[in-house]
Design an enzyme around this catalytic site. Sequence first.
Site, PDB file in Angstrom:
ATOM      1  N   SER A   1       2.088  -0.478   5.369  1.00  7.75           N
ATOM      2  CA  SER A   1       2.425  -1.673   6.150  1.00  7.75           C
ATOM      3  C   SER A   1       3.272  -2.686   5.387  1.00  7.75           C
ATOM      4  O   SER A   1       3.868  -3.568   5.997  1.00  7.75           O
ATOM      5  CB  SER A   1       1.153  -2.355   6.657  1.00  7.75           C
ATOM      6  OG  SER A   1       0.442  -2.949   5.591  1.00  7.75           O
TER       7      SER A   1
ATOM      8  N   LYS B   1      -1.172  -8.479   3.037  1.00  7.38           N
ATOM      9  CA  LYS B   1      -0.260  -8.910   4.103  1.00  7.38           C
ATOM     10  C   LYS B   1       0.471 -10.175   3.661  1.00  7.38           C
ATOM     11  O   LYS B   1       0.119 -10.814   2.684  1.00  7.38           O
ATOM     12  CB  LYS B   1      -1.032  -9.241   5.396  1.00  7.38           C
ATOM     13  CG  LYS B   1      -1.823  -8.105   5.987  1.00  7.38           C
ATOM     14  CD  LYS B   1      -0.933  -7.080   6.621  1.00  7.38           C
ATOM     15  CE  LYS B   1      -1.781  -5.947   7.196  1.00  7.38           C
ATOM     16  NZ  LYS B   1      -1.090  -4.704   7.213  1.00  7.38           N
TER      17      LYS B   1
END
Length: 156
Positions: free
Chosen positions: A69, A106
Amino acid sequence: MIEAIDAIPLENIYRIDPSDRTPIPLYSSGVQAGFPSPAENHIERRLNLQDLCVPNIETSYFVKATGESMIGDYIFPGSILVVDSAVPVQTGSVIVAWVNGECCVKRFVRQGKQIMLESSNERYLPIYVHLQQDQFLVLGVVTYVVSKPPRYVRPR
């Protein structure tokens, strides 16, 4: 919700051992994409990677990344992240966070009272954190990424 293949297992989080500091040779010449000069191949001094990447030993630790990701930020599966829990979190910081029982890496984006955890791979949706109902804790800010170069995939 964090993608199952994107969650960082707890066994991928490591303390830093300040007593284990092995110097690595540092060459004074830059790396060229063209033809290198053989006369420049000499060691200037020895460099300890921990001295370079870990300014705050007491508040830092290593995390081994999983999933894809964050590949837009050069964080690949197996990358070692240097994470510092004393660095202030700001919008745009890449963080390691605990969200509803799972750990992830993230990009932190605050939009008013809302927090968005953004991936740097368009195949992954952002995670919206609702502070009133979600368990959320920032474990630290990623200060360095140590990675192997990405594997070459030949275009078709």
